[in-house]
Design an enzyme around this catalytic site. Structure first.
Site, PDB file in Angstrom:
ATOM      1  N   GLU A 103      20.760  52.756   3.399  1.00 30.22           N
ATOM      2  CA  GLU A 103      20.415  51.329   3.471  1.00 30.22           C
ATOM      3  C   GLU A 103      19.802  50.928   2.142  1.00 30.22           C
ATOM      4  O   GLU A 103      18.779  51.471   1.738  1.00 30.22           O
ATOM      5  CB  GLU A 103      19.420  51.019   4.600  1.00 30.22           C
ATOM      6  CG  GLU A 103      20.002  51.088   5.997  1.00 30.22           C
ATOM      7  CD  GLU A 103      19.058  50.542   7.064  1.00 30.22           C
ATOM      8  OE1 GLU A 103      18.293  49.593   6.769  1.00 30.22           O
ATOM      9  OE2 GLU A 103      19.080  51.073   8.187  1.00 30.22           O
ATOM     10  N   GLN A 135      23.865  44.771   4.635  1.00 31.23           N
ATOM     11  CA  GLN A 135      25.025  45.223   5.369  1.00 31.23           C
ATOM     12  C   GLN A 135      26.281  44.630   4.760  1.00 31.23           C
ATOM     13  O   GLN A 135      26.232  44.245   3.592  1.00 31.23           O
ATOM     14  CB  GLN A 135      24.867  44.848   6.837  1.00 31.23           C
ATOM     15  CG  GLN A 135      23.724  45.617   7.497  1.00 31.23           C
ATOM     16  CD  GLN A 135      23.621  45.381   8.993  1.00 31.23           C
ATOM     17  OE1 GLN A 135      24.554  44.972   9.661  1.00 31.23           O
ATOM     18  NE2 GLN A 135      22.448  45.641   9.540  1.00 31.23           N
ATOM     19  N   GLU A 176      15.228  55.613  10.928  1.00 31.85           N
ATOM     20  CA  GLU A 176      13.869  55.149  10.606  1.00 31.85           C
ATOM     21  C   GLU A 176      12.854  55.524  11.688  1.00 31.85           C
ATOM     22  O   GLU A 176      12.062  54.680  12.132  1.00 31.85           O
ATOM     23  CB  GLU A 176      13.869  53.635  10.361  1.00 31.85           C
ATOM     24  CG  GLU A 176      14.675  53.227   9.142  1.00 31.85           C
ATOM     25  CD  GLU A 176      14.583  51.751   8.807  1.00 31.85           C
ATOM     26  OE1 GLU A 176      13.936  50.993   9.561  1.00 31.85           O
ATOM     27  OE2 GLU A 176      15.167  51.335   7.781  1.00 31.85           O
TER      28      GLU A 176
END
Length: 497
Positions: free
Chosen positions: A287, A344, A168
């Site tokens: 993600e 996660q 990111e």
């Protein structure tokens, strides 16, 4: 709905069912690693967590971040544990004890039967640290870093195949944020050096932090100008949350995810054409999940604690329905999405929750993830779907029926994953399966609940599937009745007779 064996999207890369463990909150300490826990093995890993992760059959797990990696010195997490430093971890403002590092994570990933997807720090560091970490992990021996690994008790190299070039890097929250040009140049040179160390690795270039970033998709185009030669994948990250308490609109968010994927594919293919390249860049959606429940709680945490309860979203039934649709979206793009990581895995925005020193339980989102991972192996088929539709606050023409289909020829198995988005009415689905002659229904699993906000806890599992779904076959047609607001898996196998 019409199905045919010839309507193939792609062979599904099993890594589409990957996940993510970051040195964040209780994901590691009190999650996968708790030496004083009654179930802890000789390495300090919780066996109850290992057992549940193995149930999910997670093929690849990203590590160590995430935002954390952008200021992480990987050398802090190797060697004798008593000599490892405590550091201020700047991304999440906690104290990192470094009791779990590269080697420990590799031990754990092997224990759960998963590959590792390793990220390198392109925030505060760069080429030198990345090539050294790769040498430590993958080089057989005879050099400084590879021999140091052997001294640490790992004679054989870890042979990590997939590497993320930072995380990111366009985000203003990121330590060492870069412009697209700055990141593109650094990532390209880092990738070039890493390929010199080990030409067999795969590299993931950072995409935008999300489709809502002001630079999206210009970031992808600019960075790929530099990284196209070295990267095999570009990353996508996306989270959703029902902040307005609008369930109909919330369940339509997978349409946004679909558009995000299509835009990134178009950008990659534009760059392929511009460079006159024969190489295709695929996608790593490394993600994805629901994330919003814990935001207020996280803002109240005192800084510099060790493994505080951060990002511990407690998921509702409606969250599980959206997760099911997000998995459908990934499968429908399996021709280009080859890696995906639910973010996660344990405690931190996770399907698995633990009590420090105590028990373990499955969150609502565990179930669509489990069934899709276990039974969604083979080739993805493209179903022809005609469905009634609705409009919501942010979306128009939202199909009530959202579905993906997987055909496993080796097992003679056909699996239909289907979501009914209708909040009041059941949905009758007619599926033309004439090309699957002799197939019979094995089970129809349903996840349903009268309470959209129902959650699971250690002592009370309110959201769990049952196998009493209503479906039958007549005249080359599968008829399935999907309860209102439900996730379904209808599994068929070819009869031996």
């Amino acid at each position: 709905m019409m199905l045919d064996k010839e309507f193939v999207i792609s062979e599904i890369d099993p890594r589409i069912y990957g996940s993510f463990i970051e040195q964040l909150g209780r994901a590691v300490y009190g999650g996968i690693y708790e030496p004083n826990h009654p179930t802890a093995d000789e390495n300090g890993f919780r066996q109850d967590v290992i057992d549940l992760v193995k149930q999910l059959q997670v093929p690849i797990i990203r590590y160590p971040g995430g935002n954390m990696v952008s200021a992480y010195n990987w050398e802090d997490g190797i060697g004798p544990k008593e000599e490892r430093p405590h550091r201020l971890e700047l991304a999440w403002r906690v104290t990192e004890t470094n009791q779990v590092g590269t080697n420990e994570f590799m031990d754990w990933s092997k224990a759960v039967g998963s590959e590792a997807m390793m990220a390198v720090n392109l925030g505060t560091r760069g080429i030198d640290a990345a090539r050294s970490l790769l040498e430590y992990c993958n080089h057989p021996g005879g050099t400084y870093w590879s021999e140091l690994r052997k001294q640490h008790g790992y004679e054989q190299p870890h042979k990590i195949k997939t590497w993320c070039l930072g995380n990111e890097m366009d985000g203003p929250w990121q330590i060492g944020q870069k412009t697209a040009y700055e990141y593109g140049r650094l990532a390209a040179e880092t990738g070039k050096a890493m390929r010199q160390v080990d030409p067999t690795i795969e590299l993931v270039s950072c995409g935008s932090s999300g489709s809502g970033m002001p630079t999206f998709p210009e970031w992808e185009a600019t960075t790929l100008e530099h990284t196209y030669e070295f990267a095999d994948y570009i990353s996508l990250h996306q989270y959703y949350g029902n902040r307005d308490d609008d369930t109909a609109n919330y369940l339509a968010n997978s349409l946004d995810m679909d558009n995000f994927i299509n835009t990134v594919i178009a950008t990659c293919d534009y760059m392929k054409a511009k460079k006159r390249s024969k190489k295709t860049i695929n996608l790593s959606f490394d993600e994805w999940n629901v994330w919003f429940h814990s935001n207020d709680q996280d803002n109240k945490l005192e800084p510099w604690a060790i493994a505080p309860p951060q990002l511990e979203d407690i998921y509702t039934f409606e969250d599980a329905i959206l997760v099911g649709s997000m998995l459908n979206t990934l499968l429908k793009h399996s021709d280009r999405v080859k890696i995906a990581c639910m973010a996660q895995l344990v405690n931190v925005i996770a399907p698995i929750m633990t009590e420090t020193g105590g028990g373990i339980w499955k969150q609502s989102i565990f179930y669509p993830y489990y069934y899709t991972s276990v039974y969604g192996r083979g080739v993805a088929l493209n179903p022809i779907i005609i469905s009634p539709k609705y409009d919501s606050k942010d979306y128009t023409d939202v199909p009530y029926l959202d579905s993906s289909v997987v055909y496993n020829e080796e097992n003679d198995e056909l699996v239909i994953f289907a979501v009914n988005r209708h909040l009041q009415n059941r949905l009758k689905v007619d599926v033309d399966i004439r090309s699957f002659d002799g197939f019979e229904i094995v089970e129809h699993v349903v996840l349903e609940n009268e309470d959209a906000k129902a959650v699971n806890t250690l002592r009370n599992e309110q959201v769990k599937p049952h196998s009493q779904g209503l479906s039958f076959i007549e005249d080359d047609k599968l008829v399935g009745v999907l309860p209102k607001m439900s996730w379904n898996m209808i599994r068929l196998q070819k009869s031996n007779q």
